[in-house]
Design a protein around this motif. Structure first.
Motif, PDB file in Angstrom:
ATOM      1  N   VAL A  68      -1.925   6.876  13.718  1.00 24.78           N
ATOM      2  CA  VAL A  68      -1.866   6.193  12.120  1.00 24.78           C
ATOM      3  C   VAL A  68      -2.268   4.952  12.132  1.00 24.78           C
ATOM      4  N   ALA A  69      -2.989   4.489  11.244  1.00 24.47           N
ATOM      5  CA  ALA A  69      -3.116   2.899  10.948  1.00 24.47           C
ATOM      6  C   ALA A  69      -2.013   2.590   9.921  1.00 24.47           C
ATOM      7  N   TRP A  70      -0.807   1.678  10.296  1.00 20.93           N
ATOM      8  CA  TRP A  70       0.229   1.446   9.550  1.00 20.93           C
ATOM      9  C   TRP A  70       0.171   0.186   9.044  1.00 20.93           C
ATOM     10  N   ILE A  71      -0.585  -0.212   7.985  1.00 21.78           N
ATOM     11  CA  ILE A  71      -0.931  -1.446   7.348  1.00 21.78           C
ATOM     12  C   ILE A  71       0.139  -1.944   6.628  1.00 21.78           C
ATOM     13  N   GLU A  72       0.987  -3.144   7.022  1.00 19.12           N
ATOM     14  CA  GLU A  72       2.224  -3.534   6.327  1.00 19.12           C
ATOM     15  C   GLU A  72       2.285  -4.854   6.247  1.00 19.12           C
ATOM     16  N   THR A  73       3.293  -5.164   5.481  1.00 19.89           N
ATOM     17  CA  THR A  73       3.718  -6.494   4.826  1.00 19.89           C
ATOM     18  C   THR A  73       2.435  -7.207   4.112  1.00 19.89           C
ATOM     19  N   MET A  74       1.661  -6.565   3.501  1.00 17.81           N
ATOM     20  CA  MET A  74       0.465  -7.090   2.689  1.00 17.81           C
ATOM     21  C   MET A  74       0.864  -7.590   1.411  1.00 17.81           C
ATOM     22  N   SER A  75       0.129  -8.852   0.964  1.00 19.60           N
ATOM     23  CA  SER A  75       0.205  -9.424  -0.308  1.00 19.60           C
ATOM     24  C   SER A  75      -0.931  -9.136  -1.161  1.00 19.60           C
ATOM     25  N   ALA A  76      -2.380  -9.031  -0.720  1.00 14.87           N
ATOM     26  CA  ALA A  76      -3.409  -9.093  -1.373  1.00 14.87           C
ATOM     27  C   ALA A  76      -4.142  -7.800  -1.622  1.00 14.87           C
ATOM     28  N   VAL A  77      -4.524  -7.308  -2.906  1.00 17.16           N
ATOM     29  CA  VAL A  77      -5.078  -6.023  -2.887  1.00 17.16           C
ATOM     30  C   VAL A  77      -6.340  -5.980  -2.113  1.00 17.16           C
ATOM     31  N   ASP A  78      -7.182  -7.105  -1.962  1.00 16.53           N
ATOM     32  CA  ASP A  78      -8.275  -7.118  -1.241  1.00 16.53           C
ATOM     33  C   ASP A  78      -8.256  -6.700   0.332  1.00 16.53           C
ATOM     34  N   GLU A  79      -7.120  -7.340   0.763  1.00 21.74           N
ATOM     35  CA  GLU A  79      -6.867  -7.292   2.278  1.00 21.74           C
ATOM     36  C   GLU A  79      -6.324  -6.033   2.589  1.00 21.74           C
ATOM     37  N   ILE A  80      -5.484  -5.234   1.665  1.00 23.38           N
ATOM     38  CA  ILE A  80      -5.286  -3.963   1.872  1.00 23.38           C
ATOM     39  C   ILE A  80      -6.311  -3.014   1.779  1.00 23.38           C
ATOM     40  N   ARG A  81      -7.316  -3.266   1.149  1.00 22.32           N
ATOM     41  CA  ARG A  81      -8.549  -2.524   0.959  1.00 22.32           C
ATOM     42  C   ARG A  81      -9.397  -2.758   2.260  1.00 22.32           C
ATOM     43  N   ALA A  82      -9.314  -3.718   2.694  1.00 23.28           N
ATOM     44  CA  ALA A  82     -10.164  -4.147   3.766  1.00 23.28           C
ATOM     45  C   ALA A  82      -9.575  -3.285   5.022  1.00 23.28           C
ATOM     46  N   ALA A  83      -8.293  -3.465   5.184  1.00 23.07           N
ATOM     47  CA  ALA A  83      -7.893  -2.802   6.319  1.00 23.07           C
ATOM     48  C   ALA A  83      -7.752  -1.160   6.112  1.00 23.07           C
ATOM     49  N   ALA A  84      -7.606  -0.483   5.069  1.00 17.66           N
ATOM     50  CA  ALA A  84      -7.778   0.735   4.714  1.00 17.66           C
ATOM     51  C   ALA A  84      -9.292   1.473   5.035  1.00 17.66           C
ATOM     52  N   GLU A  85      -9.943   0.514   4.476  1.00 14.46           N
ATOM     53  CA  GLU A  85     -11.658   0.645   5.058  1.00 14.46           C
ATOM     54  C   GLU A  85     -11.726   0.707   6.463  1.00 14.46           C
ATOM     55  N   ALA A  86     -11.399  -0.295   6.814  1.00 13.95           N
ATOM     56  CA  ALA A  86     -11.440  -0.307   8.499  1.00 13.95           C
ATOM     57  C   ALA A  86     -10.869   0.980   9.148  1.00 13.95           C
ATOM     58  N   ALA A  87      -9.619   1.510   8.826  1.00 12.81           N
ATOM     59  CA  ALA A  87      -8.825   2.703   9.274  1.00 12.81           C
ATOM     60  C   ALA A  87      -9.995   3.850   8.896  1.00 12.81           C
ATOM     61  N   ILE A  88     -10.519   3.735   7.807  1.00 11.33           N
ATOM     62  CA  ILE A  88     -11.355   5.056   7.489  1.00 11.33           C
ATOM     63  C   ILE A  88     -12.673   5.143   8.651  1.00 11.33           C
ATOM     64  N   ARG A  89     -13.269   3.686   8.769  1.00 13.95           N
ATOM     65  CA  ARG A  89     -14.354   3.894   9.383  1.00 13.95           C
ATOM     66  C   ARG A  89     -14.062   4.056  11.088  1.00 13.95           C
ATOM     67  N   VAL A  90     -12.994   3.806  11.555  1.00 13.49           N
ATOM     68  CA  VAL A  90     -12.707   4.062  12.685  1.00 13.49           C
ATOM     69  C   VAL A  90     -12.067   5.599  12.906  1.00 13.49           C
ATOM     70  N   GLY A  91     -11.652   6.090  11.825  1.00 12.64           N
ATOM     71  CA  GLY A  91     -11.313   7.478  11.991  1.00 12.64           C
ATOM     72  C   GLY A  91      -9.931   7.709  12.037  1.00 12.64           C
ATOM     73  N   LEU A  92      -8.948   6.962  11.626  1.00 14.51           N
ATOM     74  CA  LEU A  92      -7.437   7.176  11.685  1.00 14.51           C
ATOM     75  C   LEU A  92      -7.126   7.184  10.103  1.00 14.51           C
ATOM     76  N   PRO A  93      -6.036   8.177   9.861  1.00 10.35           N
ATOM     77  CA  PRO A  93      -5.347   8.363   8.850  1.00 10.35           C
ATOM     78  C   PRO A  93      -4.573   6.817   8.489  1.00 10.35           C
TER      79      PRO A  93
END
Length: 338
Positions: free
Chosen positions: A147-172
């Motif tokens: 799993v990609a565990w995206i944490e301690t985030m402040s900015a919406v765009d940075e969360i979305r960027a990390a989430a999009e990256a996880a999707i591209r790589v193929g991890l929940p």
């Protein structure tokens, strides 16, 4: 995408995530200013001991030692060209510990913020942020992170960027914000709005929530806002162990094992499905949290007043008491001081 967290939730109902990485590594000898990720190569036995301590304490989820594993954070230590290698090692160490646990332990790849501001506040473009997170998450996946565990985030765009990256790589993926600024993230996101951050992306998150912040009472107040907004959501809370206090030049956390055990009970009653500890949370704290979780039967949803009575006072305003305008002004003041 296979989703190991959902399968384990179906089996156990509520999951216990691990505790602090940095606090415990400092106790093992990490110096302030050093990159913990470099220990994946130079001191892997200490990273393994960190994971083993949390597994022995009863963690269902352990996070890899990769919080600062993007090229942007690693460049501060002249290691920006070693992103894949250091993240792969981080995951491999955690997987080796999880594999010998004798029970199911999920290995989640910790993905922290880049430390850069995205446009228009800073120079980093959204696509550059996605590329940096892809590079990190590819390394984590290669090492066996589930799993990609995206944490301690402040900015919406940075969360979305990390989430999009996880999707591209193929991890929940999961993501959590740090609601440390008058009940909101530093960039103004309120807890109740955490659920919609990745709306429109190709895959939905496995779980969302809060971590770090300023203390156990405050993160529980954030939880109540998140669960009121989406009672059906899989919500994560990973709160600090009490309140940080300076004693000389060292930071100590006020939380006792008993306090963190009661934090777990209140978190479950407040609607959390994944509960863990952040800064200051030791193996001893997590063992008390495991015992409390195993013995607890979900009770009536607490109020903020009950949280304060049992855990201690809030250190911050609640999100409903602070507005976006106030957050914008604070950000401008911080940028002016920088």
């Amino acid at each position: 995408m296979t989703n190991p967290i959902e399968a384990l939730l179906a089996e156990k109902g509520v999951l216990l995530a691990d505790g602090a990485t940095g606090t415990n590594l400092f106790a093992m000898g990490l110096e302030s200013g050093d990159a913990p990720e470099l220990w994946n190569e130079t001191a892997p036995e200490k990273i393994a001991a960190l994971h083993q301590g949390f597994v022995d304490a009863g963690a269902d989820i352990i996070l890899t030692n990769s919080f600062g594993g993007t090229r942007h954070r690693l460049k501060l230590h002249h290691a920006q060209d070693r992103v894949h290698e250091l993240n792969r090692l981080a995951a491999e160490i955690a997987v080796a510990v999880a594999d010998k646990a004798g029970r199911k332990v999920v290995v989640a790849g910790s993905v922290g913020p880049t430390g850069e501001l995205l446009q228009p506040l800073g120079a980093l473009t959204y696509e550059e942020a996605v590329e940096a997170f892809v590079e990190q998450i590819e390394g984590l996946k290669a090492g066996g992170a589930q799993v990609a565990w995206i944490e301690t985030m402040s900015a919406v765009d940075e969360i979305r960027a990390a989430a999009e990256a996880a999707i591209r790589v193929g991890l929940p993926y999961t993501y959590t914000g740090s609601f440390d600024t008058a009940g909101r993230t530093m960039m103004g996101l309120a807890p109740k709005d955490i659920h919609g951050v990745t709306d429109g992306l190709a895959e939905a998150p496995v779980g969302v929530g809060a971590n770090c912040g300023v203390g156990a009472s405050d993160i529980l107040a954030s939880l109540l806002d998140m669960s009121a907004a989406r009672p059906d959501a899989t919500i994560i809370v990973k709160g600090n162990c009490g309140i940080p206090e300076f004693r000389g030049t060292e930071i100590h956390y006020s939380g006792t094992p008993e306090l963190m055990a009661d934090y777990v009970r209140l978190a479950v009653d407040g609607g959390a499905r994944i509960v863990g500890g952040c800064c200051g949370t030791s193996f001893e704290h997590l063992a008390a949290m495991r015992k409390a979780l195993d013995a607890h039967t979900r009770a009536e949803r607490p109020s903020v007043e009950e949280v304060v009575a049992r855990i201690g006072p809030l250190r911050n305003k609640q999100a409903a008491q602070s507005g976006a305008a106030e957050g914008e002004g604070r950000r401008e003041r911080r940028r002016a001081r920088a």
